[in-house]
Design an enzyme around this catalytic site. Structure first.
Site, short mmCIF file in Angstrom:
data_model
loop_
_atom_site.label_atom_id
_atom_site.label_comp_id
_atom_site.label_asym_id
_atom_site.label_seq_id
_atom_site.Cartn_x
_atom_site.Cartn_y
_atom_site.Cartn_z
CG HIS A 103 0.96 2.22 8.15
ND1 HIS A 103 1.72 3.07 8.26
CD2 HIS A 103 0.83 1.67 7.10
CE1 HIS A 103 2.34 3.02 7.45
NE2 HIS A 103 2.22 2.11 6.55
CD GLU A 159 7.27 1.95 1.95
OE1 GLU A 159 7.05 3.20 1.82
OE2 GLU A 159 6.74 1.20 3.12
N1 DPN Z 1 4.81 4.71 1.68
C1 DPN Z 1 3.15 4.28 1.85
C2 DPN Z 1 3.51 3.44 3.14
O1 DPN Z 1 3.92 2.60 2.86
O2 DPN Z 1 3.26 3.80 4.23
C3 DPN Z 1 2.42 5.58 2.06
C4 DPN Z 1 2.39 6.17 0.91
C5 DPN Z 1 2.54 5.71 -0.41
C6 DPN Z 1 2.35 7.50 1.18
C7 DPN Z 1 2.83 6.47 -1.55
C8 DPN Z 1 2.76 8.49 0.00
C9 DPN Z 1 2.75 7.69 -1.41
ZN ZN Z 2 2.74 1.71 4.66
#
Ligand code: DPN
Ligand code: ZN
Length: 317
Positions: free
Chosen positions: A282, A153
């Site tokens: 992160h 992801e």
């Molecule tokens: N997708 C997430 C990530 O793994 O960085 C951050 C995220 C999650 C942003 C859900 C928006 C909504």
């Molecule tokens: Zn993330």
């Protein structure tokens, strides 16, 4: 020779009859154990669980063994990302209507900068435990439940995109809905649900038909616990993206990433205005200590309720 003497000779410790092992925890306590385990896995593998690394493989092995033991039919789907092989893990109930599948997904990979416990150990642990608790309840779901643990992801929704693109149209048509859980224990938590009806009239617009009903089920579940929610746009930043692109209704919960909590939000939710929902987003400090236990527990309950509800009835079938 007496039994005790025999034991002494052979080196076997004789356990008293009452020393049976404790029953496996369920619910929140079990989900907490999953987070601890993912943290240990990261520590044993260079500090992260990024897709394509041994830390990711160990995470997948851990989740898969629990689901296999609980009687789910598991499949590992291989794909390429950033020049290397990695995997999605799919686990579904053996029973339930294969023509009306309820999918529940979370990304299992972390970024390479840290262990990824809030992002997204929390979503992974939550859906794993929802699956195990549903199975332990012993009830056959009316609809087939399919849990997805996505790889890569963090490399651009690679695993979920691969899954949907490989799925024949006839199989896509059997998916009644997709629920996504990505970051559900942010330390300075917000309580967001994906904005299926585009109630703010801004941003990405509504999700596919049925998404508004999903949002309502989630909002009602939070409401029952006295928690007010806000919508968050389907901006394509998580694994629901490939599903809504092909018209599958979607929803899910989210406690916030690098965005800043407003004073109004701090008033209704607590926490600190002017600070990020997750200041360790992160980074290397996204450890087990970066999880807001109350937010995580509330999300776990809502996820369990949503799974139980959609196992029996879906907005669009
Ligand atoms: N997708 C997430 C990530 O793994 O960085 C951050 C995220 C999650 C942003 C859900 C928006 C909504
Ligand atoms: Zn993330």
């Amino acid at each position: 020779m007496t039994v005790t003497a025999l034991a002494a000779v052979s080196g076997v410790a004789l356990l008293p009859a009452y020393a049976v092992s404790a029953p496996a925890p369920t619910g929140a306590a079990a989900a907490q154990e999953h987070l601890q385990e993912l943290q240990k896995i990261a520590e044993a593998n260079g500090g992260n669980r990024a897709s394509g690394t041994p830390g990711y493989q160990a995470s997948l092995d851990y989740v898969k063994s629990k689901l296999d033991a609980a009687g789910f039919a598991t499949t590992v789907q291989e794909f390429d990302s950033m020049g290397g092989k990695t995997f999605n893990l799919i686990a579904e109930t053996k029973g339930g209507d294969a023509n009306n599948v309820v999918m529940v997904g979370a990304h299992l990979d972390s970024v390479s900068d840290g262990p990824g416990i809030n992002d997204n150990g929390t979503g992974s642990a939550a859906i794993l435990q929802a699956a195990l608790d549903h199975a332990a309840g012993g009830a056959q779901p009316k609809n087939k439940l399919r849990f997805a643990f996505w790889g890569a992801e963090e490399e651009g929704l690679v695993g979920s995109t691969h899954y949907v693109s490989e799925l024949p149209q006839a199989e896509r048509d059997k998916i009644a809905l997709y629920l996504n859980f990505d970051m559900v224990g942010s330390p300075n938590a917000g309580y967001f649900t994906y904005d299926g009806d585009d109630s703010d009239g801004e941003g990405a617009g509504p999700g596919p038909e049925g998404s508004a009903q999903i949002e309502k089920v989630l909002n009602d579940a939070f409401g029952g616990a006295g928690v007010q929610t806000e919508g968050t746009d389907f901006d394509g930043r998580s694994d629901y993206g490939p599903f809504i692109e092909v018209g599958i209704p979607a929803g899910g919960t989210f406690t916030g990433a690098e965005g800043t909590k407003t004073p109004e939000q701090a008033q209704k939710w607590g926490g600190e205005a002017g600070q990020a929902y997750d200041s360790c987003y992160h980074s290397s400090c996204d450890t087990v200590d970066n999880v807001n236990q109350e937010a995580f527990d509330r999300n776990l309950k809502v996820i369990n309720q949503a799974v139980a509800s959609f196992a029996e009835q879906t907005p669009v079938s």
